[in-house]
Design a protein around this motif. Structure first.
Motif, mmCIF file in Angstrom:
data_model
loop_
_atom_site.group_PDB
_atom_site.id
_atom_site.type_symbol
_atom_site.label_atom_id
_atom_site.label_comp_id
_atom_site.label_asym_id
_atom_site.label_seq_id
_atom_site.Cartn_x
_atom_site.Cartn_y
_atom_site.Cartn_z
ATOM 1 N N ASP A 290 9.913 -14.370 4.690
ATOM 2 C CA ASP A 290 9.396 -14.639 3.350
ATOM 3 C C ASP A 290 9.353 -13.323 2.576
ATOM 4 O OD1 ASP A 290 8.637 -17.466 3.716
ATOM 5 O OD2 ASP A 290 7.213 -16.647 5.153
ATOM 6 N N ALA A 291 9.109 -13.432 1.265
ATOM 7 C CA ALA A 291 8.927 -12.220 0.475
ATOM 8 C C ALA A 291 7.705 -11.462 0.974
ATOM 9 C CB ALA A 291 8.760 -12.577 -1.002
ATOM 10 N N MET A 292 7.804 -10.152 0.973
ATOM 11 C CA MET A 292 6.709 -9.303 1.433
ATOM 12 C C MET A 292 5.744 -9.023 0.291
ATOM 13 S SD MET A 292 7.184 -8.516 4.646
ATOM 14 C CE MET A 292 6.027 -7.158 4.699
ATOM 15 N N HIS A 293 4.458 -8.899 0.606
ATOM 16 C CA HIS A 293 3.488 -8.465 -0.386
ATOM 17 C C HIS A 293 3.782 -7.009 -0.755
ATOM 18 C CE1 HIS A 293 1.070 -12.047 -0.236
ATOM 19 N NE2 HIS A 293 0.842 -11.916 1.050
ATOM 20 N N PRO A 294 3.847 -6.683 -2.044
ATOM 21 C CA PRO A 294 4.127 -5.300 -2.440
ATOM 22 C C PRO A 294 3.162 -4.281 -1.849
ATOM 23 C CG PRO A 294 4.419 -6.755 -4.301
ATOM 24 C CD PRO A 294 3.833 -7.590 -3.195
ATOM 25 N N ARG A 295 1.878 -4.643 -1.682
ATOM 26 C CA ARG A 295 0.943 -3.697 -1.072
ATOM 27 C C ARG A 295 1.386 -3.309 0.321
ATOM 28 N NH1 ARG A 295 -5.065 -5.520 0.544
ATOM 29 N NH2 ARG A 295 -4.058 -5.936 2.550
ATOM 30 N N THR A 296 1.895 -4.294 1.066
ATOM 31 C CA THR A 296 2.357 -4.024 2.419
ATOM 32 C C THR A 296 3.602 -3.143 2.390
ATOM 33 O OG1 THR A 296 1.486 -6.168 3.123
ATOM 34 C CG2 THR A 296 3.060 -5.105 4.586
ATOM 35 N N LEU A 297 4.523 -3.451 1.477
ATOM 36 C CA LEU A 297 5.707 -2.608 1.328
ATOM 37 C C LEU A 297 5.312 -1.158 1.091
ATOM 38 C CD1 LEU A 297 7.998 -4.754 -1.025
ATOM 39 C CD2 LEU A 297 8.494 -4.140 1.333
ATOM 40 N N ARG A 298 4.427 -0.946 0.124
ATOM 41 C CA ARG A 298 4.039 0.410 -0.228
ATOM 42 C C ARG A 298 3.328 1.111 0.937
ATOM 43 N NH1 ARG A 298 0.602 -0.492 -4.297
ATOM 44 N NH2 ARG A 298 -1.188 -0.291 -2.887
ATOM 45 N N THR A 299 2.394 0.405 1.573
ATOM 46 C CA THR A 299 1.619 1.011 2.660
ATOM 47 C C THR A 299 2.523 1.488 3.788
ATOM 48 O OG1 THR A 299 -0.295 -0.378 2.137
ATOM 49 C CG2 THR A 299 -0.220 0.601 4.340
ATOM 50 N N LEU A 300 3.471 0.643 4.195
ATOM 51 C CA LEU A 300 4.320 1.004 5.333
ATOM 52 C C LEU A 300 5.364 2.049 4.951
ATOM 53 C CD1 LEU A 300 4.741 -2.479 7.030
ATOM 54 C CD2 LEU A 300 3.160 -0.641 7.612
ATOM 55 N N LEU A 301 5.919 1.953 3.751
ATOM 56 C CA LEU A 301 6.874 2.976 3.334
ATOM 57 C C LEU A 301 6.200 4.341 3.202
ATOM 58 C CD1 LEU A 301 8.968 0.962 0.711
ATOM 59 C CD2 LEU A 301 9.809 1.915 2.867
ATOM 60 N N GLU A 302 4.965 4.369 2.704
ATOM 61 C CA GLU A 302 4.240 5.637 2.597
ATOM 62 C C GLU A 302 3.858 6.180 3.973
ATOM 63 O OE1 GLU A 302 4.045 7.297 -0.008
ATOM 64 O OE2 GLU A 302 3.993 5.988 -1.760
ATOM 65 N N ALA A 303 3.725 5.291 4.967
ATOM 66 C CA ALA A 303 3.345 5.743 6.308
ATOM 67 C C ALA A 303 4.480 6.447 7.037
ATOM 68 C CB ALA A 303 2.866 4.554 7.139
ATOM 69 N N SER A 304 5.717 6.133 6.669
ATOM 70 C CA SER A 304 6.852 6.775 7.332
ATOM 71 C C SER A 304 6.928 8.247 6.953
ATOM 72 C CB SER A 304 8.156 6.077 6.919
ATOM 73 O OG SER A 304 9.271 6.803 7.398
ATOM 74 N N GLU A 305 7.271 9.079 7.920
ATOM 75 C CA GLU A 305 7.455 10.505 7.665
ATOM 76 C C GLU A 305 8.929 10.855 7.486
ATOM 77 O OE1 GLU A 305 5.344 12.665 10.674
ATOM 78 O OE2 GLU A 305 3.424 11.705 10.197
ATOM 79 N N ARG A 306 9.786 9.829 7.449
ATOM 80 C CA ARG A 306 11.194 10.063 7.140
ATOM 81 C C ARG A 306 11.335 10.361 5.648
ATOM 82 N NH1 ARG A 306 15.142 8.715 10.953
ATOM 83 N NH2 ARG A 306 14.140 8.545 13.003
ATOM 84 N N PRO A 307 12.373 11.108 5.248
ATOM 85 C CA PRO A 307 12.488 11.488 3.832
ATOM 86 C C PRO A 307 12.782 10.314 2.892
ATOM 87 C CG PRO A 307 14.355 12.329 5.108
ATOM 88 C CD PRO A 307 13.350 11.811 6.089
ATOM 89 N N ASN A 308 13.545 9.320 3.348
ATOM 90 C CA ASN A 308 13.931 8.215 2.467
ATOM 91 C C ASN A 308 13.839 6.872 3.191
ATOM 92 O OD1 ASN A 308 14.843 9.791 0.074
ATOM 93 N ND2 ASN A 308 16.314 10.598 1.565
ATOM 94 N N PRO A 309 12.646 6.449 3.581
ATOM 95 C CA PRO A 309 12.531 5.171 4.287
ATOM 96 C C PRO A 309 12.871 3.996 3.376
ATOM 97 C CG PRO A 309 10.364 5.979 3.695
ATOM 98 C CD PRO A 309 11.333 7.074 3.350
#
Length: 511
Positions: A290-309
């Motif tokens: 299903d479509a992801m909640h934007p809050r979840t998208l942002r939280t997990l992308l910000e958690a990555s320490e890779r330069p361009n997740p």
């Protein structure tokens, strides 16, 4: 040439080319002859299961219903059944017992293959099993059911090769809106699931492990296995979505890619605030339900320490496979307005989307309506249902949305879950989750004609009324929208952790 979509032959064929590639699970393989760590090991386990199934008398054409604990071994057993010409029917052990019995009856006296978890679910109905299934085979001695025979004796099996139109797999829909539907996939229809996924994987620079925490009976995992084997991507199967085992697996294996179901990612937001950070090595997140909640998208992308997740989303159904693809970067979720979007991407090449009105006529560009798709990946048939229309016919997704001028699809609601006076419950939920970080989940439904938000908070306490009213207003919900606070355990979920909204109709009680 490798048999791209033949689940029975592919493990052995791939083992000859890159047998040392990692394929493993985070928990023990209770019934396997060894604990696989590589593609070669996996192929050996598949062959051993095939020998034991053959030794138990399973032969080509037999329908075998598999009901067991969620583990990647489900995929090895599935491959073994296909290898000997049987037709596996993968049923979730998390299914409601009444639905599970319904599916077994629909299969018309299949052979039942189970383990201790499956036997525990079925034991209250054990007196009925003799009328529903032809025989019971167990993977472990702890699976005690009347007349059950443990899968232990081996005999050299005969390999069955499949043509494109041969049935190869039965899976079931999630049952979000009612009883699960049993869907038959052929070699060709499953290949049409896999082809676009292989294309996406080959376009990316995979190096590390790809971890998946899914319902391993879902067709998404079968197509995912085919994709992984065809592309040589190292793989880890995570069995439980609970925070502790997920944390342990991510910290131990440090996967480069991580796939899960949307509500799993939602619950894992808590892990993103931990030290050490379990998501630090993740370069791409994947979700295809299903479509992801934007809050979840942002939280997990910000958690990555890779330069361009990147977050890779696909939209589709069990009946159709993935239809659209959307890639979201960290920069995307920081853009103003991005948090209000239900964008699920554009159609894969060779797949078509349209939006129609109540009469089935295509609506004007950019108008909302009912989503229909046309795809070669559509399932061949449904057990116990009339023949399906040809794959050149438009297939109703039973979802409401709009097709934008740029070709991207926006998803608003399931048809049956629409709430009068609310343009999109899904968009409203996105805004509530973003405005109220303490919300662990919120589902907007209609109860006796009134709009109600069924919510769970991280600390179990109600939200301050002023803050709730501000968030409600921004979400465009009516002023008299009620809030029904419940513990997470009271949310009725499918095997893929979707909320069964129609079961949330009575305020203050479990579904």
């Amino acid at each position: 040439m490798l048999p791209v979509a033949d689940l029975g032959l592919l493990p052995e064929g791939v083992a000859e080319h890159h047998g040392g590639t990692t394929v493993c699970a985070d928990t023990p393989w209770a019934s396997a002859c060894r604990t696989p760590n590589t593609v070669s090991d996996f192929a050996v386990v598949v062959a051993d299961y095939a020998d034991r199934l053959w030794g138990a008398g399973v032969r080509p054409g037999a329908v075998v219903a598999l009901v067991k604990a969620n583990h990647f071994d489900i995929q090895a057993i599935q491959c073994a059944l296909v290898r000997i010409g049987a037709l596996p029917a993968l049923l979730s052990v998390k299914m409601e017992p009444a639905d599970l019995l319904h599916c077994l009856k629909e299969l018309d006296r299949p052979c039942l293959l189970t383990d201790a978890d499956g036997a525990a679910v079925l034991r209250p109905w054990q007196d009925q099993l003799g009328e529903i299934v032809s025989r019971v085979l167990t993977l472990t001695p702890e699976a005690v059911l009347p007349g059950a025979v443990e899968l232990s004796e081996s005999a050299p099996h005969q390999v069955t090769r499949h043509l494109g139109t041969d049935p190869m797999l039965i899976t079931h829909s999630s049952g979000t809106t009612g009883k699960p539907k049993l869907l038959v996939h052929t070699v060709d229809s499953l290949y049409a699931h896999v082809a676009p996924q292989i294309g996406v994987v080959k376009s990316l620079d995979y190096a590390g492990i790809s971890a998946k925490c899914l319902s391993f009976v879902h067709v998404r995992m079968s197509s995912g296995l085919l994709t992984l084997l065809n592309t040589g991507v190292p793989f880890l199967g995570i069995s439980s979505p609970d925070l502790a085992p997920v944390r342990a697996a991510l910290l131990r294996y440090r996967p480069e890619s991580l796939e899960a179901q949307p509500n799993m990612f939602l619950r894992w937001e808590a892990l993103a605030r931990e030290t050490p950070n379990p998501f630090s090595a993740v370069e791409r997140y994947i979700s295809s339900f299903d479509a992801m909640h934007p809050r979840t998208l942002r939280t997990l992308l910000e958690a990555s320490e890779r330069p361009n997740p990147t977050f890779i989303q696909a939209y589709g159904q069990t009946e159709t496979g993935p239809v659209t693809l959307l890639m979201t970067t960290r920069a995307d979720v920081r853009e103003p307005g991005r948090l209000d979007s239900r964008d699920v991407g554009a159609a894969f090449p060779g797949m078509e989307i349209r939006v129609v009105d109540d009469a089935g006529a295509e609506v004007a560009a950019d108008a909302s309506g009912y989503i229909e798709v046309r795809t070669p990946a559509r399932a061949e048939s449904m057990i116990g249902r009339p023949p399906l229309p040809g794959r050149d016919a438009w297939w109703p997704m039973r979802d409401v949305g709009r097709l934008r001028p740029d070709g991207h699809l926006e998803l608003y609601d399931r048809q049956v879950d629409q709430v009068p006076g609310v343009p999109s419950t899904l968009r409203a939920e996105d805004i509530l989750l973003d405005e109220l970080p303490e919300l662990g989940e919120v589902v907007v439904i209609a109860v006796a004609g009134a709009v109600t938000a069924v919510a769970v908070t991280a600390d179990g306490k109600p939200i301050d009324d002023d803050r709730w009213q501000r968030a409600r207003s921004r979400a465009e919900l009516p002023e008299d929208t009620g809030v029904d606070y419940r513990p997470w355990e009271d949310f009725p979920l499918t095997g893929t952790m979707k909320v069964r909204r129609h079961r949330l109709v009575t305020p203050g009680t479990p579904g």
